[in-house]
Design a protein around this motif. Structure first.
Motif: not given
Length: 538
Positions: A105-109, A282-286, A472-475
């Motif tokens: 997830m480095v690239m996502d960051g 983050g990581l909405s796909w989860l 919502g996907d996440h906080q």
């Protein structure tokens, strides 16, 4: 005997090198790995590793001591990088960094940071960090060489000094004092154990995936929907804090009340509750994977395994039951092989939505355009063919960096999106907004308000023949929620079918658009079966 090119260095240089080594070792061992740890008390402890390592260097033969210095320099850089990664993961994801789970997830960051402060600023920051680490390696190695080259009385003095310091720290540890610790080895051991537990967790998840959860085929399901479209809408960073945190409630409370009134005027009803997201910040796909699979997918390794599993997604079950399944993903700008798992019949990624306007920084297009394009490109053609649509939509206007904040237009004016250009170029850039945390929070809740307004208006104008699942996907990150916030997100069910809404109320959802504050938070993976049962008349 020691050996140093050009003879032994002067005592002043040896002392200077010793000071630099001590400062670096002290900082590396005391640097907090959590954002809440950056306070003076954290540095008022003796890290016993510091004098012990220096003692070892002074006791070893010079060549072995020099080799130890090079290894130590690399080790210190590794410790610092892990601690910085921990701090970043705690800020973004409310958990420690796990190399086994997070390295992918480095690239996502990078995408999130560069989207928040700009690619130029982000690149400069990365280069500066790498240069500082390189300077640190060289500085520590050279200073270590100076220290271990000490001879005569100076060497004896350093041995005595570090020996007394190590003994004093060990004594404090023996007495249970908080003014000394021996953490580095324990931290590394805990990290190794954490990685090992993650490997075991993956084995357990493999067993769950092999067993499967819920129905395996969609035929015969969802009979209670009577040919209506089903539209699942994820609102980015829409968490419980947006509703009940006092600094946001005065915006979201009236908005939810206005939504309830607007959809009621259009002949629809609603019910709501809280669900616990598998991710935060983050990581909405989860969250998408968790809801659609019915399995708890709280890390990237689980998600990757799910993508090659036979566990049918909710989308696939709808497809097998006769619905035209659609993905509306305005944030997808590259290849998306994971789409194969979900079984969509139609994918509307960023390039497929036909947006001709300018992006809102990281956000490729505003939510109103996304919903307008979905209606035009998916529902209208399906309706002409007599088909039902089951859609999964990811709205992203409320994604960081939360600038600029979009505003609603008349639906007839949306067109190809070029009308949003003025909005997209208005306001301050992220680097200015993020310099003021209070302004970040104001703009965050402004984007949530906009997203809810867009959804409400869409439902009122186009949703009378559809059933909506809005959640919502996440906080958002802790800069928005503060520490120790709940991981819950709201979920709303909206439909013109009063009996259907009544069934959801019987399952514990509260009436209206505002969830009951004392409602039990359900894990997000349980929502799938509740939807299947309720939509199928069970």
């Amino acid at each position: 005997m020691t050996s140093f090119k050009g003879g032994s260095p002067r005592p002043a240089r040896v002392l200077f090198g010793t000071l630099i080594v001590s400062i670096i070792l002290f900082a590396a061992t005391r640097l907090p790995d959590h954002p809440d740890g950056f306070a003076w008390p954290a540095f008022l402890r003796i890290p016993v590793e510091w004098p012990l390592i220096c003692l070892l260097g002074l006791l070893l033969p010079f060549l072995l001591a020099r080799l130890l210095g090079y290894l130590l320099a690399l080790f210190v850089v590794l410790i610092l990088m892990l601690k910085l990664a921990d701090t970043g993961a705690q800020i973004a994801l409310e958990r420690s960094f796990n190399p086994y789970l997070d390295i992918k997830m480095v690239m996502d960051g990078w995408n999130i940071v560069s989207g928040s402060v700009g690619q130029g600023v982000a690149l400069i920051a990365v280069v500066v960090v790498l240069l500082l680490l390189a300077v640190l390696v060289v500085l520590l190695a050279r200073s270590w060489r100076l220290m271990v080259s000490a001879s005569g009385m100076l060497r004896t003095g350093l041995l005595v000094g570090f020996g007394l310091l190590a003994a004093f720290g060990a004594g404090l540890l023996q007495m249970g004092s908080s003014y000394a610790d021996l953490r580095v080895a324990a931290d590394l051991t805990n990290r190794i154990h954490h990685v090992a537990r993650s490997v075991e967790d993956m084995r357990a998840f493999e067993a769950v995936v092999a067993r499967g959860e819920g129905p395996r085929q969609g035929a015969g399901l969802f009979g209670r929907l009577q040919g209506r479209d089903v539209i699942v809408i994820f609102i980015e960073s829409y968490g419980r804090s947006a509703i009940e945190d006092p600094q946001y409630a005065n915006v979201t409370g009236p908005r939810l009340a206005a939504m309830e009134q607007e959809i009621a005027t259009a002949g629809l009803q609603s019910s709501s509750t809280w669900v616990t997201s598998p991710t935060v910040g983050g990581l909405s796909w989860l969250a998408h994977g968790t809801l659609m699979s019915g399995l708890w997918v709280d890390n990237q390794a689980r998600y990757d395994r799910l993508m090659i599993s036979a566990q049918p997604s909710l989308n696939r079950l709808f497809s097998e039951a006769g619905w035209q399944t659609v993905a509306v993903m305005p944030a997808i700008t590259m290849d998306w092989p994971e789409a194969g798992y979900y079984g969509y019949r139609q994918i509307l990624a960023a390039k497929d939505l036909g947006y001709k306007g300018k992006p809102f920084n990281w956000v490729t297009m505003p939510d109103q355009y996304t919903l307008s394009a979905f209606e035009r490109l998916a529902r209208v053609p399906a309706r002409a063919k007599g088909e039902k649509v089951m859609a999964e939509i990811a709205l992203i206007s409320s994604h960081a960096p939360w600038t600029p904040v979009a505003t609603m237009l008349d639906w007839s004016a949306v067109g190809d999106g070029s009308i949003f250009d003025e909005q997209a170029t208005s306001g301050d850039p992220p680097s200015v907004v993020w310099a003021d945390p209070e302004r970040v929070r104001r703009q965050y809740i402004g984007t949530i308000d906009y997203a809810l307004q867009a959804v409400s208006s869409y439902i009122a104008n186009y949703g009378s023949d559809a059933v909506f699942v809005i959640l919502g996907d996440h906080q958002p990150a802790r800069i928005i929620t503060g520490p120790n916030a709940s991981r819950a997100v709201p979920v709303h069910i909206v439909s013109a079918d009063a009996d259907l809404i009544g069934s959801f109320k019987e399952k514990g959802l509260s009436p209206g658009m505002k969830p009951s504050l004392d409602a039990v938070e359900m894990p997000m993976n349980t929502v799938r079966q509740i939807l299947i049962d309720t939509f199928s008349g069970r």
